[in-house]
Design an enzyme around this catalytic site. Structure first.
Site, PDB file in Angstrom:
ATOM      1  N   SER A   1     -84.240 -84.726  61.662  1.00  8.78           N
ATOM      2  CA  SER A   1     -84.548 -83.496  60.925  1.00  8.78           C
ATOM      3  C   SER A   1     -85.291 -82.492  61.799  1.00  8.78           C
ATOM      4  CB  SER A   1     -85.409 -83.805  59.697  1.00  8.78           C
ATOM      5  OG  SER A   1     -84.752 -84.692  58.822  1.00  8.78           O
TER       6      SER A   1
HETATM    7  N1  SAH Z   1     -85.814 -89.068  58.297  1.00  4.90           N
HETATM    8  C1  SAH Z   1     -84.827 -88.923  59.331  1.00  4.90           C
HETATM    9  C2  SAH Z   1     -83.749 -87.931  58.921  1.00  4.90           C
HETATM   10  C3  SAH Z   1     -82.423 -88.544  59.034  1.00  4.90           C
HETATM   11  S1  SAH Z   1     -81.069 -87.699  58.308  1.00  4.90           S
HETATM   12  C4  SAH Z   1     -85.445 -88.561  60.665  1.00  4.90           C
HETATM   13  O1  SAH Z   1     -86.640 -88.320  60.726  1.00  4.90           O
HETATM   14  O2  SAH Z   1     -84.738 -88.558  61.676  1.00  4.90           O
HETATM   15  C5  SAH Z   1     -80.805 -88.650  56.844  1.00  4.90           C
HETATM   16  C6  SAH Z   1     -80.555 -90.130  57.013  1.00  4.90           C
HETATM   17  O3  SAH Z   1     -80.341 -90.652  55.707  1.00  4.90           O
HETATM   18  C7  SAH Z   1     -79.299 -90.508  57.824  1.00  4.90           C
HETATM   19  O4  SAH Z   1     -79.661 -91.379  58.861  1.00  4.90           O
HETATM   20  C8  SAH Z   1     -78.399 -91.188  56.793  1.00  4.90           C
HETATM   21  O5  SAH Z   1     -77.616 -92.256  57.333  1.00  4.90           O
HETATM   22  C9  SAH Z   1     -79.418 -91.713  55.793  1.00  4.90           C
HETATM   23  N2  SAH Z   1     -78.905 -91.992  54.442  1.00  4.90           N
HETATM   24  C10 SAH Z   1     -77.996 -91.286  53.709  1.00  4.90           C
HETATM   25  N3  SAH Z   1     -77.808 -91.870  52.500  1.00  4.90           N
HETATM   26  C11 SAH Z   1     -78.619 -92.965  52.457  1.00  4.90           C
HETATM   27  C12 SAH Z   1     -78.872 -93.995  51.489  1.00  4.90           C
HETATM   28  N4  SAH Z   1     -78.237 -94.042  50.305  1.00  4.90           N
HETATM   29  N5  SAH Z   1     -79.757 -94.966  51.800  1.00  4.90           N
HETATM   30  C13 SAH Z   1     -80.403 -94.964  53.005  1.00  4.90           C
HETATM   31  N6  SAH Z   1     -80.211 -94.032  53.961  1.00  4.90           N
HETATM   32  C14 SAH Z   1     -79.329 -93.038  53.696  1.00  4.90           C
END
Ligand code: SAH
Length: 207
Positions: free
Chosen positions: A57
């Site tokens: 993010s």
């Molecule tokens: N918090 C992260 C942002 C990652 S983007 C950071 O600091 O880098 C969002 C993430 O959510 C992705 O890796 C995606 O695979 C995950 N995601 C999407 N749907 C999900 C679900 N149902 N359960 C767990 N993770 C999920």
């Protein structure tokens, strides 16, 4: 170090007032949370690709969500969407105990193998579907969703303690509105709405 300080100042100048969040951005080496190929861009205030079609993010967004959670040292926090674990580490250095779930096996495995991430003692990782939450560790003081659901999952509200807060970007693909739900002492839910963002979708099941 100068780059981190500049990034922290930039985020603060966009209106983030929570001093602990800004300090966490100043401290954390964001480049070490990303694949080698894109490290040169780590201190731009941008979301960047980390593989599997997912992103780390944008720092401003991380700060925005963290500020809405008003993290207190000792808070037990559930995060949905571990991704690069940068957000989880921001929460951990702010003093929270973090329980973070990722549905992409490759990202989960990469985090498990990372020696760098082992220094953050307060982070617990789970490979699973965030729609199911982490029932064995519930209730949580705070819940942070970092992928976008079309509606806040009722199962997660159920894992929030009375008096707790849940922050999530809610809406269809493209644009979502940040919401903060408070579970009042009588169990009633109070929803406040904030700015618009663009997150990757929260998807059902594991991958
Ligand atoms: N918090 C992260 C942002 C990652 S983007 C950071 O600091 O880098 C969002 C993430 O959510 C992705 O890796 C995606 O695979 C995950 N995601 C999407 N749907 C999900 C679900 N149902 N359960 C767990 N993770 C999920």
């Amino acid at each position: 170090m100068a780059l981190r300080a500049k990034l922290a100042d930039e985020v603060a100048s966009q209106g983030i007032k929570d001093a602990r969040v800004i300090e966490a951005i100043r401290q954390l080496p964001r480049h070490l949370f990303m694949p080698a190929e894109i490290r040169g861009r780590a201190y731009e205030d941008k979301a960047l690709p980390i593989g599997e079609g997912q992103t780390i993010s944008q720092p401003y967004t991380v700060a925005y969500q963290t500020q809405l959670l008003s993290v207190q040292p000792g808070d037990k926090i559930l995060e949905v969407g571990t991704g690069s674990a940068y957000q989880a580490a921001i929460l951990a250095v702010t003093g929270a105990r973090v329980y973070t779930i990722e549905r992409q096996k490759k990202l989960y495995d990469r985090n498990q193998r990372s020696r760098f991430l082992q220094q953050f003692q307060g982070i617990h990782y789970r490979y699973g579907d965030g729609f199911l939450g982490w029932p064995e560790e519930a209730p949580f003081d705070k819940i942070l969703i970092t992928a976008a659901p079309e509606e806040v999952p009722a199962s997660l509200i159920g894992q929030l303690r009375v008096g707790g807060l849940l922050v999530a970007p809610v809406g269809k693909q493209g644009t979502q509105q940040m919401v903060r739900i408070t579970k009042e002492d009588d169990g009633q839910l109070n929803t406040a709405s904030f700015d618009y963002f663009s997150f990757v979708p929260m998807l059902k099941g594991k991958a």
